[in-house]
Design an enzyme around this catalytic site. Structure first.
Site, PDB file in Angstrom:
ATOM      1  CG  ASP A 130      26.846 -21.485  -0.378  1.00 20.64           C
ATOM      2  OD1 ASP A 130      27.060 -20.287  -0.595  1.00 20.64           O
ATOM      3  OD2 ASP A 130      27.775 -22.319  -0.244  1.00 20.64           O
ATOM      4  CG  ASP A 187      34.256 -19.567  -0.295  1.00 19.94           C
ATOM      5  OD1 ASP A 187      33.252 -18.876  -0.012  1.00 19.94           O
ATOM      6  OD2 ASP A 187      34.184 -20.716  -0.764  1.00 19.94           O
TER       7      ASP A 187
HETATM    8  C1  GLA Z   1      30.635 -21.728  -1.076  1.00 19.61           C
HETATM    9  C2  GLA Z   1      30.680 -21.243   0.367  1.00 19.61           C
HETATM   10  C3  GLA Z   1      31.692 -22.056   1.157  1.00 19.61           C
HETATM   11  C4  GLA Z   1      31.337 -23.529   1.090  1.00 19.61           C
HETATM   12  C5  GLA Z   1      31.235 -23.984  -0.352  1.00 19.61           C
HETATM   13  C6  GLA Z   1      30.690 -25.400  -0.478  1.00 19.61           C
HETATM   14  O1  GLA Z   1      31.807 -21.464  -1.757  1.00 19.61           O
HETATM   15  O2  GLA Z   1      30.977 -19.874   0.418  1.00 19.61           O
HETATM   16  O3  GLA Z   1      31.755 -21.619   2.490  1.00 19.61           O
HETATM   17  O4  GLA Z   1      30.124 -23.747   1.762  1.00 19.61           O
HETATM   18  O5  GLA Z   1      30.374 -23.130  -1.104  1.00 19.61           O
HETATM   19  O6  GLA Z   1      30.569 -25.801  -1.801  1.00 19.61           O
END
Ligand code: GLA
Length: 384
Positions: A130, A187
């Protein structure tokens, strides 16, 4: 001994985040693996079981190692990965290129090589990486290349899943980082608008995705029906028609297919969508050809037609109606590269309803419900 080439085609599997967020533990992962196996998900190609954020303790130990939360994983990570492997699946975990993960657990910044070794020792086959808490003076490109190199030299074949949200012109450099897939958007959440926004945002980016490094449009929300792991993800849920369109888009656009719902409690409709072999075959076509948009004579500007060349000469044709009323989709074979002079017809097979639609000449049209999709596999056949 060289490394195996991985992810010639988009990876498929399951990820814990959408439904479970921080409520993950070894029983959940084991039950998920069992449910996937029993229902035929492994056979259909869903091979990676990935544990997302929130698996570790909040701090590293005195030797600077990441430590799995013993309340969530009383038998440790290695035992869990052994379980996943015994059932025939591959095991995925999560870290972050910054100092902390997005949910504020320790990240891998300046521990990349040590963490890569640790993941290899635990039997990890896939790392989602990430983009949170990146030190301000650090360039994302360099940090992703760093982990790419660390994983490639960890002694184990580990798929590198970059989660970089399409920032910093990721399309220009991500393939150079060793990543096998890369998140291209913020997301997803469990709503029609989110599905639509993500898909539309990638229409002009499809040519950046290809064999060994795929544009990841985020985990699927198919089958969640509003049961997300946090308020943002919940977002009201979708209809089955919308989930089908979501799956059709991800399949046609060559996105990885990572299930995000609770596979232990699947509706029959969601199961049908996710296990559709005809759709999966389009997504997993070995040549990973970039889909293209067709001029479409429709009565709606919200409808578009997408075409993908498949290996062996077939075409996948998808009609997508993003609008709020039904619309007609029209495909003129001339635009597909099939003029009348070719003397050929196209035989249409409906990949959602699994019915043969017969031979067609010069054009094909279909009515597509609001927020709906049609996907066909078409074969060139002699006109006679
Ligand atoms: C980010 C990523 C998500 C998930 C969260 C976990 O927002 O884009 O897909 O992995 O972190 O905290």
């Amino acid at each position: 001994m060289g490394r195996k080439a991985m992810c010639a085609v988009p990876p498929m599997g399951w990820n814990s985040w959408n439904t479970f967020t921080d409520k993950i533990n070894e029983d959940l992962i084991k039950e998920t693996v069992d449910a996937m196996k029993d229902q035929g998900f492994l056979e259909a190609g869903y091979e990676y079981v990935v544990m997302d954020d929130c698996w570790s303790l909040k701090e590293r130990d005195s030797e600077d190692k990441l430590v799995a939360d013993p309340d969530k994983f009383p038998h440790g990570i290695k035992a869990l990965s052994d379980y996943v492997h015994e059932k025939g699946f591959k095991f995925g975990m999560y870290s972050c290129c910054g100092t902390r993960t997005c949910a504020n657990y320790p990240g891998s910044f300046e521990y990349e090589y040590e963490d890569a070794r640790q993941f290899a020792q635990w039997g990890v086959d896939y790392l989602k990486y990430d983009n949170c808490f990146k030190p301000q003076n650090q360039d994302g490109k360099t940090l992703y290349r760093r982990m790419g190199l660390a994983l490639a030299n960890s002694g184990r074949d580990i798929v590198f899943s970059a989660c970089q949200w399409g920032k910093d012109s990721v399309y220009d450099w991500i393939r150079s980082s060793g990543a096998h897939l890369f998140r291209s958007t913020g997301d997803i959440n469990d709503s029609w608008n989110s599905i639509k926004d993500i898909a539309l945002s990638q229409m002009d980016k499809m040519s950046y995705s290809g064999s060994y490094c795929h544009n990841d449009m985020d985990m699927l929300v198919v089958g969640m029906y509003g049961k997300g792991g946090n308020e943002y993800i919940c977002a009201g849920g979708c209809t089955d028609e919308e989930y089908q369109t979501h799956f059709s888009l991800w399949a046609m656009m060559n996105s990885p297919l990572m299930i995000g719902c609770d596979v232990r409690n699947l509706s029959s409709q969601a199961k049908k969508i996710l296990l559709n072999r005809d759709m999966i075959a389009i997504n997993q076509d070995i040549e990973c050809r970039t889909p293209f948009l067709l001029n479409c004579e429709s009565n709606s500007t919200d409808l578009f037609v997408m075409v993908k060349f498949l290996s062996g000469g077939d075409l996948a044709v998808g009609m997508f109606n993003m609008g709020d009323v039904p619309a007609m989709g029209v495909v003129d074979f001339w635009d597909l590269g099939l003029p009348v002079s070719a003397g050929m017809s196209l035989e249409f097979y409906d990949c959602i309803d699994h019915v043969n639609m017969g031979k067609h000449n010069e054009m094909f049209s279909a009515k597509v419900p609001e927020h709906g999709s049609k996907v066909y596999r078409c074969r060139l056949v002699s006109k006679k």
